[in-house]
Write a protein that holds these residues in place. Structure first.
Motif, PDB file in Angstrom:
ATOM      1  N   THR A  32      29.094  -1.859  57.726  1.00  9.02           N
ATOM      2  CA  THR A  32      28.042  -0.881  57.449  1.00  9.02           C
ATOM      3  C   THR A  32      27.916   0.113  58.599  1.00  9.02           C
ATOM      4  O   THR A  32      27.779   1.328  58.386  1.00  9.02           O
ATOM      5  CB  THR A  32      26.694  -1.590  57.231  1.00  9.02           C
ATOM      6  N   GLN A  33      27.982  -0.398  59.816  1.00  8.32           N
ATOM      7  CA  GLN A  33      27.870   0.469  60.991  1.00  8.32           C
ATOM      8  C   GLN A  33      29.033   1.455  61.049  1.00  8.32           C
ATOM      9  O   GLN A  33      28.831   2.643  61.341  1.00  8.32           O
ATOM     10  CB  GLN A  33      27.836  -0.385  62.259  1.00  8.32           C
ATOM     11  N   GLU A  34      30.240   0.991  60.764  1.00  8.29           N
ATOM     12  CA  GLU A  34      31.397   1.885  60.791  1.00  8.29           C
ATOM     13  C   GLU A  34      31.339   2.915  59.656  1.00  8.29           C
ATOM     14  O   GLU A  34      31.716   4.077  59.847  1.00  8.29           O
ATOM     15  CB  GLU A  34      32.692   1.076  60.710  1.00  8.29           C
ATOM     16  N   VAL A  35      30.878   2.501  58.487  1.00 11.40           N
ATOM     17  CA  VAL A  35      30.763   3.433  57.374  1.00 11.40           C
ATOM     18  C   VAL A  35      29.724   4.511  57.677  1.00 11.40           C
ATOM     19  O   VAL A  35      29.940   5.693  57.397  1.00 11.40           O
ATOM     20  CB  VAL A  35      30.432   2.690  56.064  1.00 11.40           C
ATOM     21  N   ASP A  36      28.620   4.124  58.277  1.00  9.47           N
ATOM     22  CA  ASP A  36      27.619   5.117  58.693  1.00  9.47           C
ATOM     23  C   ASP A  36      28.245   6.129  59.658  1.00  9.47           C
ATOM     24  O   ASP A  36      27.997   7.337  59.563  1.00  9.47           O
ATOM     25  CB  ASP A  36      26.436   4.426  59.371  1.00  9.47           C
ATOM     26  N   PHE A  37      29.046   5.618  60.589  1.00  7.98           N
ATOM     27  CA  PHE A  37      29.731   6.497  61.544  1.00  7.98           C
ATOM     28  C   PHE A  37      30.703   7.431  60.823  1.00  7.98           C
ATOM     29  O   PHE A  37      30.746   8.637  61.109  1.00  7.98           O
ATOM     30  CB  PHE A  37      30.479   5.652  62.574  1.00  7.98           C
ATOM     31  N   VAL A  44      30.496  14.567  55.104  1.00  9.69           N
ATOM     32  CA  VAL A  44      30.681  14.675  53.659  1.00  9.69           C
ATOM     33  C   VAL A  44      29.450  14.152  52.933  1.00  9.69           C
ATOM     34  O   VAL A  44      28.641  13.409  53.498  1.00  9.69           O
ATOM     35  CB  VAL A  44      31.926  13.892  53.199  1.00  9.69           C
ATOM     36  N   GLN A  45      29.331  14.540  51.662  1.00 10.68           N
ATOM     37  CA  GLN A  45      28.226  14.118  50.824  1.00 10.68           C
ATOM     38  C   GLN A  45      28.744  13.304  49.643  1.00 10.68           C
ATOM     39  O   GLN A  45      29.924  13.433  49.263  1.00 10.68           O
ATOM     40  CB  GLN A  45      27.453  15.341  50.313  1.00 10.68           C
ATOM     41  N   PRO A  46      27.899  12.457  49.029  1.00  6.05           N
ATOM     42  CA  PRO A  46      28.334  11.694  47.856  1.00  6.05           C
ATOM     43  C   PRO A  46      29.001  12.577  46.819  1.00  6.05           C
ATOM     44  O   PRO A  46      28.582  13.709  46.576  1.00  6.05           O
ATOM     45  CB  PRO A  46      27.020  11.100  47.337  1.00  6.05           C
ATOM     46  N   GLY A  47      30.081  12.044  46.242  1.00  7.61           N
ATOM     47  CA  GLY A  47      30.899  12.804  45.312  1.00  7.61           C
ATOM     48  C   GLY A  47      32.185  13.298  45.948  1.00  7.61           C
ATOM     49  O   GLY A  47      33.146  13.611  45.232  1.00  7.61           O
ATOM     50  N   HIS A  60      35.851  -0.822  53.915  1.00  3.17           N
ATOM     51  CA  HIS A  60      35.240   0.503  53.974  1.00  3.17           C
ATOM     52  C   HIS A  60      35.268   1.173  52.600  1.00  3.17           C
ATOM     53  O   HIS A  60      34.299   1.832  52.203  1.00  3.17           O
ATOM     54  CB  HIS A  60      35.976   1.395  54.979  1.00  3.17           C
ATOM     55  N   THR A  61      36.375   1.026  51.892  1.00  3.53           N
ATOM     56  CA  THR A  61      36.525   1.632  50.570  1.00  3.53           C
ATOM     57  C   THR A  61      35.400   1.211  49.640  1.00  3.53           C
ATOM     58  O   THR A  61      34.782   2.036  48.962  1.00  3.53           O
ATOM     59  CB  THR A  61      37.880   1.233  49.951  1.00  3.53           C
ATOM     60  N   VAL A  62      35.141  -0.080  49.575  1.00  5.44           N
ATOM     61  CA  VAL A  62      34.117  -0.614  48.671  1.00  5.44           C
ATOM     62  C   VAL A  62      32.733  -0.104  49.037  1.00  5.44           C
ATOM     63  O   VAL A  62      31.962   0.342  48.164  1.00  5.44           O
ATOM     64  CB  VAL A  62      34.153  -2.153  48.681  1.00  5.44           C
ATOM     65  N   GLU A  63      32.398  -0.144  50.304  1.00  7.01           N
ATOM     66  CA  GLU A  63      31.073   0.312  50.735  1.00  7.01           C
ATOM     67  C   GLU A  63      30.886   1.792  50.431  1.00  7.01           C
ATOM     68  O   GLU A  63      29.798   2.205  49.976  1.00  7.01           O
ATOM     69  CB  GLU A  63      30.902   0.051  52.228  1.00  7.01           C
ATOM     70  N   LEU A  64      31.910   2.602  50.660  1.00  5.38           N
ATOM     71  CA  LEU A  64      31.801   4.033  50.391  1.00  5.38           C
ATOM     72  C   LEU A  64      31.730   4.314  48.894  1.00  5.38           C
ATOM     73  O   LEU A  64      31.008   5.218  48.450  1.00  5.38           O
ATOM     74  CB  LEU A  64      32.976   4.773  51.025  1.00  5.38           C
ATOM     75  N   PRO A 108      49.081  10.932  46.177  1.00  5.51           N
ATOM     76  CA  PRO A 108      48.607  11.919  45.203  1.00  5.51           C
ATOM     77  C   PRO A 108      47.162  12.321  45.475  1.00  5.51           C
ATOM     78  O   PRO A 108      46.365  11.528  45.977  1.00  5.51           O
ATOM     79  CB  PRO A 108      48.721  11.170  43.873  1.00  5.51           C
ATOM     80  N   GLY A 109      46.846  13.551  45.172  1.00  6.02           N
ATOM     81  CA  GLY A 109      45.464  13.990  45.272  1.00  6.02           C
ATOM     82  C   GLY A 109      45.203  14.897  46.452  1.00  6.02           C
ATOM     83  O   GLY A 109      46.068  15.135  47.309  1.00  6.02           O
ATOM     84  N   SER A 110      43.986  15.414  46.467  1.00  7.13           N
ATOM     85  CA  SER A 110      43.502  16.278  47.546  1.00  7.13           C
ATOM     86  C   SER A 110      42.164  15.729  47.999  1.00  7.13           C
ATOM     87  O   SER A 110      41.320  15.373  47.165  1.00  7.13           O
ATOM     88  CB  SER A 110      43.355  17.710  47.032  1.00  7.13           C
ATOM     89  N   PHE A 111      41.940  15.669  49.319  1.00 12.24           N
ATOM     90  CA  PHE A 111      40.793  14.919  49.833  1.00 12.24           C
ATOM     91  C   PHE A 111      39.890  15.754  50.736  1.00 12.24           C
ATOM     92  O   PHE A 111      40.331  16.685  51.408  1.00 12.24           O
ATOM     93  CB  PHE A 111      41.277  13.680  50.583  1.00 12.24           C
ATOM     94  N   ASP A 112      38.612  15.369  50.707  1.00 16.32           N
ATOM     95  CA  ASP A 112      37.599  16.003  51.549  1.00 16.32           C
ATOM     96  C   ASP A 112      37.478  15.314  52.910  1.00 16.32           C
ATOM     97  O   ASP A 112      36.710  15.762  53.770  1.00 16.32           O
ATOM     98  CB  ASP A 112      36.234  15.958  50.854  1.00 16.32           C
ATOM     99  N   GLY A 113      38.224  14.243  53.098  1.00 18.48           N
ATOM    100  CA  GLY A 113      38.223  13.520  54.359  1.00 18.48           C
ATOM    101  C   GLY A 113      39.121  12.311  54.267  1.00 18.48           C
ATOM    102  O   GLY A 113      39.446  11.836  53.168  1.00 18.48           O
ATOM    103  N   ALA A 114      39.564  11.808  55.428  1.00 19.91           N
ATOM    104  CA  ALA A 114      40.427  10.632  55.473  1.00 19.91           C
ATOM    105  C   ALA A 114      40.166   9.874  56.763  1.00 19.91           C
ATOM    106  O   ALA A 114      39.636  10.429  57.731  1.00 19.91           O
ATOM    107  CB  ALA A 114      41.902  11.028  55.389  1.00 19.91           C
ATOM    108  N   TYR A 115      40.540   8.607  56.759  1.00 21.24           N
ATOM    109  CA  TYR A 115      40.376   7.815  57.976  1.00 21.24           C
ATOM    110  C   TYR A 115      41.417   6.706  58.035  1.00 21.24           C
ATOM    111  O   TYR A 115      41.938   6.245  57.021  1.00 21.24           O
ATOM    112  CB  TYR A 115      38.964   7.230  58.070  1.00 21.24           C
ATOM    113  N   CYS A 116      41.728   6.316  59.279  1.00 24.24           N
ATOM    114  CA  CYS A 116      42.690   5.253  59.576  1.00 24.24           C
ATOM    115  C   CYS A 116      42.012   4.338  60.597  1.00 24.24           C
ATOM    116  O   CYS A 116      41.914   4.684  61.773  1.00 24.24           O
ATOM    117  CB  CYS A 116      43.975   5.856  60.122  1.00 24.24           C
ATOM    118  N   MET A 117      41.544   3.187  60.144  1.00 28.36           N
ATOM    119  CA  MET A 117      40.711   2.324  60.978  1.00 28.36           C
ATOM    120  C   MET A 117      41.437   1.035  61.380  1.00 28.36           C
ATOM    121  O   MET A 117      42.419   0.625  60.762  1.00 28.36           O
ATOM    122  CB  MET A 117      39.434   1.961  60.217  1.00 28.36           C
TER     123      MET A 117
END
Length: 252
Positions: A32-37, A44-47, A60-64, A108-117
């Protein structure tokens, strides 16, 4: 430790007790702490469409996804992705799951953000990491951000190199033996897991990059570093800090 570790070690590494250890090692509170970060730094906003690469079992995927984001999880581990798919189904989440090797598979796809944790940045040599960064950058929209988290950057691990380690997670123990291959700048690790009399040994190599090397690599593909922290509390990263959280923004 005198053993040869394949360059493709990551193709089979994430299996068996190794997967179980990763599931047990991280608390829900820490996720939860990392997802908040992530949400704070990705801005970014929901959606929004986000890429988790590699996603592992998808903590992280599930929480987001629960928070309303359109998620894509990419990983090479069949076992981890099976766990993720089971959770997605049980919780009725809309998540795209992709299994493949980032060096050869398309994203595939176009993204509004990405992360490698979680120490995933550095599984391969510099040429391989260039392929990784180029592919991720190509999926990002201009102005979107890429977050990298690792505890194995040169400035973190070399000042106090950990030769051994011992951890207990319930009925599972993990013993670590590390060596450093100076000629090629990677850490070679032997992990021994024990549970109820059963033992498994896994090996991995992790290339160790300096912060400036990573920043130059990101910049090559249009990702300008805008912040470097030592924790989710957003304190500036300095020599010897155990973790790095780097935030880069796509400029074109």
């Amino acid at each position: 430790m005198n053993i040869s570790i394949d360059n493709e070690w990551y193709e089979t590494f994430f299996s068996g007790l190794n997967c179980e250890m990763w599931e047990k090692a991280v608390s829900a509170e820490w996720t939860t702490q990392e997802v908040d970060f992530l949400l704070s730094t990705l801005a970014v906003q929901p959606g929004a469409a986000l890429l988790d690469i590699p996603c592992g079992y998808g903590r992280h995927t599930v929480e987001l996804a629960k928070r309303g984001f359109t998620m894509t999880g990419f990983d090479i581990s069949v076992e981890f992705l099976q766990l993720l798919r089971e959770r997605i189904k049980a919780e009725q989440l809309a998540v795209q799951v992709i299994q493949g090797n980032i060096l050869t598979a398309e994203i595939p796809g176009s993204f509004d953000g990405a992360y490698c944790m979680g120490n995933s940045f550095g599984y391969v040599n510099y040429e391989g990491m260039a392929v990784f960064v180029k592919k991720v950058a190509a999926t990002l929209k201009p102005g979107s951000r890429f977050v990298i988290n690792s505890g194995l950057m040169a400035e973190s691990i070399l000042p106090n190199f950990p030769k051994t380690g011992h951890y207990v997670l319930g009925d599972l123990t993990m013993d670590i033996s590390n060596s450093y291959v100076v000629e090629e700048s990677y850490m070679a690790t032997e992990l021994t897991y024990t549970k109820l009399g059963q033992s498994e040994v896994h090996y991995f190599k992790h290339y160790v990059y300096t912060l400036s090397e990573i920043k130059r690599l990101l910049e090559r593909y249009g990702l300008r570093t805008i912040a470097v922290y030592n924790s989710t509390e957003k304190q500036n990263y300095t020599l010897g800090d155990r973790q790095i959280y780097l935030v880069a923004e796509k400029s074109y």
